[in-house]
Design an enzyme around this catalytic site. Structure first.
Site, short mmCIF file in Angstrom:
data_model
loop_
_atom_site.label_atom_id
_atom_site.label_comp_id
_atom_site.label_asym_id
_atom_site.label_seq_id
_atom_site.Cartn_x
_atom_site.Cartn_y
_atom_site.Cartn_z
N SER A 83 4.59 -17.52 -0.02
CA SER A 83 3.75 -18.41 -0.83
C SER A 83 4.26 -19.85 -0.87
CB SER A 83 3.60 -17.84 -2.25
OG SER A 83 2.87 -16.64 -2.19
N ALA A 104 -3.02 3.92 -6.13
CA ALA A 104 -3.54 3.68 -7.48
C ALA A 104 -2.61 2.73 -8.24
CB ALA A 104 -3.70 5.00 -8.22
N GLY A 105 -1.90 1.86 -7.51
CA GLY A 105 -1.00 0.90 -8.15
C GLY A 105 -1.75 -0.38 -8.50
N GLY A 106 -1.00 -1.48 -8.67
CA GLY A 106 -1.57 -2.74 -9.11
C GLY A 106 -2.64 -3.27 -8.16
N THR A 134 4.67 -11.62 -8.99
CA THR A 134 4.59 -10.52 -8.05
C THR A 134 5.45 -9.36 -8.53
OG1 THR A 134 4.64 -9.94 -5.70
CG2 THR A 134 6.37 -11.44 -6.45
N ASP A 167 -6.14 -11.49 -7.12
CA ASP A 167 -6.02 -10.53 -6.01
C ASP A 167 -7.39 -9.98 -5.60
OD1 ASP A 167 -3.31 -10.62 -5.46
OD2 ASP A 167 -2.79 -9.00 -6.84
N LEU A 186 -3.79 -3.60 3.06
CA LEU A 186 -3.36 -4.79 2.31
C LEU A 186 -2.02 -5.32 2.78
CD1 LEU A 186 -4.35 -4.14 -1.41
CD2 LEU A 186 -5.75 -4.86 0.52
N LYS A 228 3.78 -7.73 -12.59
CA LYS A 228 2.35 -8.03 -12.76
C LYS A 228 1.76 -7.41 -14.03
CE LYS A 228 0.90 -8.86 -8.02
NZ LYS A 228 0.00 -8.45 -6.93
P1 NAP Z 1 2.44 -0.54 -6.52
O1 NAP Z 1 1.74 -0.92 -7.76
O2 NAP Z 1 3.91 -0.30 -6.56
O3 NAP Z 1 1.72 0.80 -5.94
C1 NAP Z 1 2.25 1.43 -4.80
C2 NAP Z 1 1.30 2.53 -4.34
O4 NAP Z 1 1.83 3.08 -3.12
C3 NAP Z 1 1.18 3.69 -5.34
O5 NAP Z 1 -0.15 4.14 -5.35
C4 NAP Z 1 2.11 4.73 -4.74
O6 NAP Z 1 1.78 6.07 -5.06
C5 NAP Z 1 1.87 4.52 -3.27
N1 NAP Z 1 2.94 5.04 -2.43
C6 NAP Z 1 4.22 4.60 -2.37
N2 NAP Z 1 4.91 5.35 -1.48
C7 NAP Z 1 4.04 6.29 -0.99
C8 NAP Z 1 4.15 7.34 -0.03
N3 NAP Z 1 5.30 7.58 0.60
N4 NAP Z 1 3.07 8.08 0.26
C9 NAP Z 1 1.87 7.85 -0.37
N5 NAP Z 1 1.71 6.86 -1.29
C10 NAP Z 1 2.78 6.08 -1.59
O7 NAP Z 1 2.21 -1.63 -5.36
P2 NAP Z 1 0.99 -2.64 -5.18
O8 NAP Z 1 1.27 -3.90 -5.89
O9 NAP Z 1 -0.28 -1.92 -5.47
O10 NAP Z 1 1.10 -2.96 -3.62
C11 NAP Z 1 0.72 -2.00 -2.65
C12 NAP Z 1 0.73 -2.63 -1.27
O11 NAP Z 1 -0.22 -3.69 -1.22
C13 NAP Z 1 2.07 -3.24 -0.91
O12 NAP Z 1 2.33 -2.93 0.43
C14 NAP Z 1 1.86 -4.73 -1.07
O13 NAP Z 1 2.64 -5.46 -0.16
C15 NAP Z 1 0.39 -4.87 -0.73
N6 NAP Z 1 -0.24 -6.02 -1.41
C16 NAP Z 1 -0.76 -7.00 -0.63
C17 NAP Z 1 -1.37 -8.09 -1.21
C18 NAP Z 1 -1.94 -9.17 -0.34
O14 NAP Z 1 -2.18 -10.29 -0.82
N7 NAP Z 1 -2.22 -8.88 0.92
C19 NAP Z 1 -1.46 -8.19 -2.62
C20 NAP Z 1 -0.92 -7.16 -3.39
C21 NAP Z 1 -0.30 -6.08 -2.77
P3 NAP Z 1 2.42 6.79 -6.37
O15 NAP Z 1 1.54 6.38 -7.52
O16 NAP Z 1 2.33 8.23 -6.05
O17 NAP Z 1 3.83 6.29 -6.50
#
Ligand code: NAP
Length: 291
Positions: free
Chosen positions: A30, A141-143, A75, A115, A236, A79
């Protein structure tokens, strides 16, 4: 296209500050994107990364406000935990239950979430996407899944299925989206190969919102059997640019998209909130590409 200004940034007595807080933070792109944008518009602003651990979040937020910082991005892992530390939430941040952008004005901190709009702009820019005709399968089902589901429901997607390794989190997110968007048919599915396969055949849009793929050695989060040229597939993740999931889906001739466009457009929306100026998208895109 005019050459970009490569003179070093100069800090003056009037320099306004924006930044990003997270833990870890060293990987963030960023600063490159925002500093290039400030420079392109001739704004006396600077964007700085701050490594803030969870135990320091409250003090950091108060400190940023006391120092007169104009705003900052938020981040992982802050969040959601930052929400009770803010004075107000914009409607989309309230609906998502998470904040990625804070605006500070007259000492008041307002939380926004760009986002969802970032995801949407990137998707519409890359592919002809008709929300009202697209059923969506969301992995995770995360953020980020919360923001993507809320945005898709806002745009009139008729049905969403949420599939997450931890079933209870998928159920909770489905309930949350149903409560905010009663017109959208939202259900959670179990995380099994059989359910993945059925949902692939059902959906037109599939979005990977899991962290699976962040490590270049990661496998695809789901078996890609059934993916076809009729699907739009979004991952993503932007680093690596092509995850195993996207690589397989591209080989199956689906229309694919990585997370770089979402990163760009969520940043552009934040830039506009802080500065009141339209973000120079092409400058920011080139800075991201080069970072
Ligand atoms: P988060 O809130 O930590 O959620 C992570 C998710 O991944 C949860 O649903 C988790 O499942 C799942 N997960 C983790 N390890 C797993 C595995 N081995 N097998 C299956 N599911 C798994 O993270 P987030 O903020 O949502 O971010 C998720 C991704 O999106 C990241 O890679 C991040 O870099 C990307 N992202 C990109 C942008 C962009 O601007 N492009 C913006 C935001 C995020 P559980 O609930 O079972 O733990």
């Amino acid at each position: 296209m005019p050459p970009e200004d490569t003179t070093p940034l100069v800090v003056t007595g009037r320099t306004r500050l924006a930044g990003i807080i997270g833990d870890p933070i060293a990987h963030t792109r960023s600063p490159a994107m925002h500093n290039a944008a400030f420079r392109a518009l001739g704004l006396d602003w600077m964007y700085v990364p701050f490594h803030v651990r969870p135990e320091g979040l409250q003090a950091a937020v108060r400190g940023l406000a006391a120092l007169g910082v104009a705003g900052f991005n938020v981040t992982v892992p802050h969040k959601e935990t930052i929400v009770p530390l803010l004075d107000a939430l914009a409607p989309e941040a309230e609906a998502i239950g998470a904040v990625n952008t804070v605006v500070i004005a007259d000492g008041r901190l307002t939380g926004h979430n760009t986002d969802g709009i970032g995801f949407s702009k990137a998707l519409h820019e890359a592919h002809r996407f008709k929300a009202e005709r697209s059923r969506a399968l969301i992995l995770g089902a995360g953020g980020s899944a919360r923001a993507v589901c809320d945005q898709l429901a806002r745009e009139g997607v008729p049905a969403i299925r949420i599939c997450n390794r931890t079933d209870a989190k998928a159920e909770a997110l489905a309930e949350h989206i149903r409560a905010h968007h009663p017109a959208c048919d939202v259900k959670a599915l179990p995380w099994t190969p059989l359910d993945h396969r059925a949902a692939i055949n059902w959906a037109e849009l599939i979005v990977n919102c899991t962290k699976v793929g962040l490590d270049p050695q990661d496998p695809s989060p789901i078996d890609t059997n059934g993916i076809s040229p009729g699907h739009i597939i979004v991952d993503l993740i932007y680093e690596p640019r092509e995850t195993e999931f996207l690589r397989r889906c591209t080989a199956l001739r689906a229309r694919t998209l990585n997370g770089l466009g979402m990163l760009l457009h969520q940043g552009a929306a934040g830039f506009a909130l802080w500065t009141g100026r339209e973000a120079p998208i092409d400058v920011m895109r080139r800075a991201l590409d080069a970072a």
